[in-house]
Design an enzyme around this catalytic site. Structure first.
Site, short mmCIF file in Angstrom:
data_model
loop_
_atom_site.label_atom_id
_atom_site.label_comp_id
_atom_site.label_asym_id
_atom_site.label_seq_id
_atom_site.Cartn_x
_atom_site.Cartn_y
_atom_site.Cartn_z
N GLU A 182 0.86 -1.37 0.14
CA GLU A 182 0.05 -0.25 0.02
C GLU A 182 0.70 1.27 0.04
O GLU A 182 0.44 2.33 -0.46
CB GLU A 182 -1.09 -0.09 1.28
N TYR A 237 -1.85 -2.25 13.26
CA TYR A 237 -2.70 -1.69 12.32
C TYR A 237 -3.78 -0.70 13.13
O TYR A 237 -4.57 -1.30 13.96
CB TYR A 237 -3.56 -2.65 11.38
N ASP A 289 -3.10 -3.01 3.26
CA ASP A 289 -3.68 -3.22 4.30
C ASP A 289 -4.81 -3.97 4.36
O ASP A 289 -5.66 -3.89 3.27
CB ASP A 289 -3.91 -1.94 5.02
#
Lengths: 79, 698
Positions: free
Chosen positions: B14, B322, B114
């Protein structure tokens, strides 16, 4: 062209011709009257003018629309 | 390209930093080859005898665009186009070219973005439009640590997560459809009446959020303070003074308050009871994004957007998990023992981490909320190889200490109350003693407690009151939202998602609909909401957006057919827009009137301009920068073009005093911010400012 009725406080057009004020100031007046009932209950006795004066002295607490209507009622209303 | 050995597996990451971290974790020798294609870093690593080429994107490389060029509504047909086609400032062209070129030598593709809706969509669009495939293998990880990345590679899924993908795609379609159609409808309604063009944009989530801010502001504007009374008293216990609390927290009438004081004055009280009870305080649940954003605002005054940005940086450095998560769960599979062992090597946390390890309690406290994709935000324990910038350091410390506190014992107190009776009126002296601070020690300075020790007394002992008096108070209006409380409100009302809420608030700021740290709607924001509330309330109520959220959730969880769902939404939107079209003139007229009033109320006239002596000095706000300044109205007069300007504070409220300064004759303004109120001359060079004198006025 027919002139629209205007709110004496903010000069906005009044849509409902039965009322004296615009939508916001009409609502503010209703809130003010409700507030007066609560103050009357709290103090036992209090004149409408004394109430308005007290409300006007509470800068920062009283809402701006309520303040404007209270001012108008205090100086211009014959009620 | 010729130097890359083919065939290879193409990995789509990403962000450049994520690509680098994944490549270093996957390469068997921890030394991936680093190349640059069109100035974009790509990494070539070897694993299980295969070449893996990992290339990064920078978020979305594609965006939705209407098919057809007419500027009208409804617009119901769209297509995905490269972002740089639509937005000339988007720096995505090189990334697009790199993927196109790398696709030629790829035998397989692994999506390494992600693991959430957006990650799935980003990967899918590159896969479909640049690589020419419709599915690929998927790595799922919650941290960028070596261990997690390798696990994610070894256990990669054979296919994209279709639930996430469809839910992400439908979110894009719906937001685009609602955003473009209603912004066009509002702008065209205004243009038809006023003859001039003005962009009035509104989105499906922005509308209800702005509506809530205006509604909240109205409750402040219509507020009437109501009096109430409390009883304040102080008693002497063992020669020490203590505050005693009256049995009723509030008294509604003055008469009652006076009566209590009258009943008790001059009398001594008697201790009627002494009670003790243990009390416990458990750790707060682990951080999800919403909690973290609120706590970061509380402790550091970071805006939600800033917190998310910093958290993303810490995630890319593999220091935390995350951050875009709703979860308050920390399953044991995360390896808490190992994380704690690593934290015990970090200078700031070694004492408490070692204490937890010694206690062998590795099960953290968890909260109720869950998230299908990620656990709660937690540190990875990875060694800090660099000195973190101050803001990152603060947020990291908050996250680590919150994590450590989850393993702590409950805090224990002994609450004590001494009841005193005076003429049938009950008073109470309250205190507490800390028996065990438990988890609070680990979470300092983000939470602290103090104790209030009461003396040993006996029932029946007489007590002297230093004073008993009544105090009059007034109820206060509701507090304005700040970014943190607005975020909480959106969460409670289910407006937007964890990933979009902070961005929505920022958009409302950027569009000039709201302003201030204590958030207030601007005249423009109020006008738009007032008109919509009267003419088309669906856009400012949260029901519609909540229903759409449910539809999008159903696409994810129940695997509802995306094409059928979008067709249904398009049909519904078309009907709604038809209704809008019927009311277009009324809406346009109302917008025109309201915006005229709001534009007027934006201008404060201070007096005549001393320079040209024709125009008037006015406080205006730059449409571009939203900054305030004083300017002469003759600036627009072709014969004069007076370009005099003066700076004024950009925050707080400014009023004209109708007075002029004795030094230079310029207007004096009254500036108020919070409780601070200052009268000042508008000239920055006024001698009164230099000498620090008080402003005097004529």
């Amino acid at each position: 062209m027919k002139a629209n009725k205007q709110c004496p406080i903010c000069k906005k057009d009044i849509e409902n011709l039965q009322t004296q004020y615009c939508k916001n100031h009409s609502k503010a007046k209703r809130e003010l009257k409700k507030g007066y009932e609560a103050w009357l209950k709290a103090y036992g006795s209090l004149s409408w003018d004394d109430f308005l004066q007290k409300i006007l002295n509470l800068e920062g607490l009283t809402g701006v629309f309520v303040r404007e209507i209270a001012q108008h009622e205090f100086y211009f209303s014959n009620e | 390209m010729s130097s890359i050995e083919t065939p290879y597996i193409l990995g789509i990451a990403e962000k450049p930093q994520a690509a680098r971290r994944i490549a270093y974790a996957l390469d068997e020798n921890n030394k991936p080859q680093n190349k640059r294609l069109k100035n974009i870093p790509i990494y070539i690593c070897k694993r299980d005898g295969k070449n893996i080429v990992i290339a990064p994107t920078v978020g979305h490389l594609f965006t939705l665009s209407s098919i057809g060029k007419t500027w009208n509504y409804p617009v119901l047909d769209y297509e995905w186009v490269p972002s740089h086609f639509v937005n000339k400032n988007a720096k995505t062209k090189n990334f697009t070219d790199v993927f196109k070129s790398l696709a030629k030598g790829a035998e397989d593709v692994i999506i390494m973005t992600d693991f959430d809706r957006e990650g799935e969509v980003i990967g899918y669009l590159i896969l479909k439009y640049l690589v020419g495939k419709s599915n690929a293998e998927r790595m799922k990880f919650s941290t960028l640590t070596r261990r997690d990345v390798i696990n994610a590679f070894d256990q990669r899924e054979k296919s994209l997560d279709m639930g996430f993908l469809n839910s992400g795609l439908i979110r894009h379609y719906i937001d685009w459809l609602y955003g473009i159609n209603y912004s066009r409808a509002l702008s065209l309604a205004f243009k038809r009446v006023s003859g001039r063009f003005k962009t009035i944009s509104i989105g499906r989530v922005q509308g209800p959020t702005l509506g809530s801010v205006v509604e909240h502001e109205n409750s402040i504007k219509f507020f009437v303070p109501i009096p109430y009374w409390t009883i304040k008293s102080e008693v002497i216990l063992n020669n020490e003074n203590f505050t005693a609390v009256y049995e009723k927290a509030e008294l509604k009438t003055q008469k009652e308050a006076i009566q209590v004081v009258k009943d008790c004055s001059g009398l001594t009280g008697k201790i009627s009871n002494v009670s003790e009870e243990p009390s416990f305080l458990y750790p707060f649940p682990p951080f999800n994004l919403g909690n973290l954003q609120r706590d970061a605002y509380k402790h550091f005054k970071f805006s939600p957007t800033k917190t998310l940005e910093i958290a993303e940086k810490l995630y890319l450095k593999a220091l935390i998990s995350y951050p875009r998560t709703d979860s308050q769960k920390l399953p044991m599979t995360l390896g808490h023992k190992s994380i704690l062992a690593k934290l015990s090597k970090q200078h700031n946390y070694n004492v408490f981490a070692n204490e937890i390890i010694a206690a062998k309690k590795y099960k953290p406290k968890e909260g109720k909320q869950t998230d299908a994709a990620h656990p709660a935000i937690h540190p990875t324990g990875k060694e800090l190889n660099e000195v973190l910038p101050p803001d990152e350091k603060k947020l990291y410390d908050l996250i680590v200490k919150r994590y450590l506190s989850l393993f702590g014992k409950r805090a224990e107190f002994l609450k004590r109350a001494i009841q005193i009776l005076v003429n049938k009126h009950k008073f109470e002296v309250r205190g507490s003693k800390i028996l065990n601070e438990g988890w609070i020690r680990y979470y300092r300075p983000y939470y602290s407690i103090s104790e209030y020790i009461l003396p040993d007394v006996e029932i029946g002992t007489e007590v002297i009151f230093n004073y008993i008096e009544s105090q009059e108070h007034l109820t206060s209006p509701p507090r304005r939202f700040n970014e943190s409380t607005l975020l909480k409100y959106m969460e409670d009302e289910k407006i937007g998602t964890k990933a979009t809420r902070a961005g929505i608030i920022q958009t409302l700021f950027d569009r000039g609909y709201i302003g201030g740290k204590e958030i207030m709607p601007t005249p423009l924001g109020i006008s738009v909401v007032n008109v919509l509330q009267e003419q088309y309330p669906i856009l400012v109520k949260s029901e519609m957006t909540r229903n759409l959220e449910q539809i999008m959730e159903d696409v994810q969880t129940e695997n509802k057919d995306i094409q059928g769902t979008i067709l249904f939404i398009k049909r519904e939107l078309k009907d709604l827009l038809e209704l809008f079209h019927q009311k277009e003139t009324e809406i346009g007229l109302a917008l025109y009137k309201n915006l005229q009033l709001s534009e007027k109320s934006d201008i404060i006239v201070l007096g005549e301009c001393k320079q040209c002596k024709k125009g008037e000095l006015r406080i205006i706000r730059s449409r571009k920068t939203r900054k305030r300044f004083v300017a002469c109205s003759s600036y627009f007069d072709k014969d004069i073009i007076c370009n005099v300007t003066y700076p004024v504070p950009n925050t707080g409220t400014i009023k004209s005093t109708k007075k002029t300064c004795i030094h230079d004759g310029l207007p004096i303004i009254e500036w108020q911010k919070g409780r601070r109120k200052v009268s000042m001359c508008i000239s920055p060079d006024c001698p009164s400012k230099k000498e620090g004198e008080k402003n005097e006025s004529k």
